[in-house]
Write a protein that holds these residues in place. Structure first.
Motif, mmCIF file in Angstrom:
data_model
loop_
_atom_site.group_PDB
_atom_site.id
_atom_site.type_symbol
_atom_site.label_atom_id
_atom_site.label_comp_id
_atom_site.label_asym_id
_atom_site.label_seq_id
_atom_site.Cartn_x
_atom_site.Cartn_y
_atom_site.Cartn_z
ATOM 1 N N ILE B 34 0.838 -1.199 0.000
ATOM 2 C CA ILE B 34 0.000 0.000 0.000
ATOM 3 C C ILE B 34 0.878 1.258 0.000
ATOM 4 N N LEU B 35 1.935 1.238 0.809
ATOM 5 C CA LEU B 35 2.832 2.401 0.877
ATOM 6 C C LEU B 35 3.520 2.634 -0.466
ATOM 7 N N THR B 36 3.939 1.551 -1.107
ATOM 8 C CA THR B 36 4.578 1.668 -2.423
ATOM 9 C C THR B 36 3.624 2.310 -3.439
ATOM 10 N N TYR B 37 2.390 1.845 -3.425
ATOM 11 C CA TYR B 37 1.394 2.455 -4.313
ATOM 12 C C TYR B 37 1.217 3.942 -3.991
ATOM 13 N N ARG B 38 1.121 4.227 -2.708
ATOM 14 C CA ARG B 38 0.856 5.606 -2.309
ATOM 15 C C ARG B 38 1.980 6.543 -2.737
ATOM 16 N N GLN B 39 3.204 6.039 -2.720
ATOM 17 C CA GLN B 39 4.349 6.891 -3.067
ATOM 18 C C GLN B 39 4.635 6.914 -4.563
ATOM 19 N N THR B 74 -4.691 7.850 4.501
ATOM 20 C CA THR B 74 -5.370 7.618 3.237
ATOM 21 C C THR B 74 -6.033 6.251 3.221
ATOM 22 N N ILE B 75 -7.107 6.182 2.451
ATOM 23 C CA ILE B 75 -7.860 4.942 2.268
ATOM 24 C C ILE B 75 -7.571 4.434 0.866
ATOM 25 N N PHE B 76 -7.215 3.170 0.757
ATOM 26 C CA PHE B 76 -6.921 2.584 -0.550
ATOM 27 C C PHE B 76 -8.230 2.186 -1.227
ATOM 28 N N ALA B 145 -5.786 -0.515 5.414
ATOM 29 C CA ALA B 145 -5.849 0.522 4.377
ATOM 30 C C ALA B 145 -7.191 1.251 4.356
ATOM 31 N N GLY B 146 -7.878 1.235 5.525
ATOM 32 C CA GLY B 146 -9.101 2.021 5.644
ATOM 33 C C GLY B 146 -10.384 1.222 5.711
#
Lengths: 298, 298
Positions: B34-39, B74-76, B145-146
């Motif tokens: 999730i963090l990789t996607y967010r960044q 953030t919510i994925f 992730a939410g």
């Protein structure tokens, strides 16, 4: 729609859909009327403790609450066919109880009584788990005879949850898709199911869940029937769908196994005559009826 | 089923049902992924503030959050058709926003964008209102992730709400039943609707609500379609039903008025050509489509 199912599968009964309670939402905010009903000789009380109902002599006890009436909070369920008022309350865990699931499985009580339990059990559980305000953390109070909780601090209002769940039988050619969870009794297979999420339609949830759990793509979702499921407060939305192909990719977290079953094998499973002792859900569950109707269509 | 509606009523679009987001629930507990996607450069962010979406130059701004990425929860939402990851977050109330309802009414954005907003808006609102544990009052934390909140004190888990609502068009002979609430724009009539309660089927809820609001007894409930309604997190379950008779007894609390309308008048209302300027809901609402289909059947 529930009548349609009863007609198509005589001798089997779907659970929790036969309530005779007129909820009379118009009375809930009239605390005087509710109190009068509660104090009347005809008042009936369903005591709920976890998944069980308060009992005496191995029968549900509706006639007297197990604590002085004035001290126990009660939820107004409504009026039955004879206009007697029904209430639910949280029973002291020390009272004798009967567990709901064996009652269901054994067909030990009339459907109309089980259906009242569904309303009682879902509402009692909601109050048990919602004594505090999710918005600010302050203790909340029961209002509207049990259909609302109010926060005195931030003024937020909270209403009982009803959680929609899609439950689906995918069909392909002459076969249907069933799965089983590791925690289920040995030999039991049933319809795939999953909680709906915010922002999706019933049809989208069916497509998503069937893909997530079994790796099967479906289309042509068709609504069949619904069932309240009070463990703790689900609304089962039962559908059929058409699978694109018989591929399978089972998600080991949600399901232990999933298989395509041919009609003849399903018939044996529905009638408890399968040579390998497999069976297809229990008649009180909507899944049993979705499966029974599906094999008439594949 | 949504396709069926689109085909039957070309030129009109039902709102919030065209999402291209693959939710990828399997990734939610993988905080590294999730963090990789967010960044990643391709990440897109929907900022929600109340009923509005964060904007720049009068357009929704997906390209950058309005606060340093690391500080904002953030919510994925999932991956879009091009595999770009989408997130939702609670926007600072000081940022410029566009209100969702005018966007809907004006058809100002493609359906696929509105449908992503539905998921984002419902989830952001749920977190906003559920920072504390309903079971014990302690502050909770966002997980998965939410899609979950966890109480560190009593260990209770909490999941996003989706509130099922029945919305129904009752038919009798050549006429259909519509109502209006006092708060609605002048001249607007729509399908009756109400929240489902614990312990009832869809069909029972339709019968109960139509009786409570309009004093009309219905039977033969038939499911037509569903729609997520993100104000804040309803699932609209749209049905047709057959009325026993044209009697009316309007509950003044819920409805200001209810009437039986003949097919010709409904056609004028759907097409905004009614001589008295009455109209039948807006095309983005499922009610408009339920009404349009109903007059083909009465």
């Amino acid at each position: 729609m529930q009548n349609l199912i009863s007609q198509q599968l005589p001798g089997t009964k779907i659970g929790f859909i036969s309530s005779d309670i007129d909820r009379r939402a118009d009375l809930r905010s009239d605390s005087g009327a509710i109190l009068t009903y509660r104090q009347s000789d005809s008042a009936r009380f369903i005591g709920i403790s976890g998944d069980a109902v308060a009992s005496r002599d191995q029968k549900p006890d509706y006639d007297r609450p197990f604590a002085p009436a004035g001290e126990v909070e009660t939820i107004f369920l409504g009026l039955d066919a004879g206009l007697d008022p029904w209430f639910a309350y949280r029973a002291n865990s020390a009272v004798p109880t009967l567990a709901l699931r064996p009652i269901l499985l054994g067909g030990l009580l009339p459907e109309v009584e089980l259906s009242r339990f569904a309303q009682a059990r879902s509402l009692v559980h909601w109050h048990e788990r919602h004594g505090f305000c999710a918005n600010c953390g302050a203790p909340t109070t029961m209002q509207d005879a049990g259909y609302r909780r109010q926060c005195p601090a931030c003024k937020a209002e909270h209403f009982p949850r009803t959680d929609p769940v899609v439950i689906m039988v995918a069909m392909h050619g002459g076969a249907i898709l069933l799965g089983r969870q590791a925690a289920w009794p040995e030999g039991m297979y049933s319809a795939l199911a999953g909680f709906m999420e915010p922002g999706e339609t019933i049809e989208q949830a069916v497509i998503r869940e069937t893909w997530e759990e079994a790796g099967v793509r479906v289309r042509d979702v068709r609504y069949i029937a619904s069932q309240p499921w009070p463990f703790p407060a689900s609304l089962m939305i039962g559908v059929h769908a058409v699978a694109e192909e018989r591929s399978l990719h089972v998600d080991g977290n949600e399901l232990q196994d999933a298989r395509w079953f041919e009609r003849d094998e399903i018939n044996l499973m529905l009638n408890r005559k399968h040579p390998g002792n497999l069976y297809a859900a229990n008649p009180y569950a909507i899944a049993h009826h979705l499966i029974g109707q599906a094999i008439e269509h594949v």
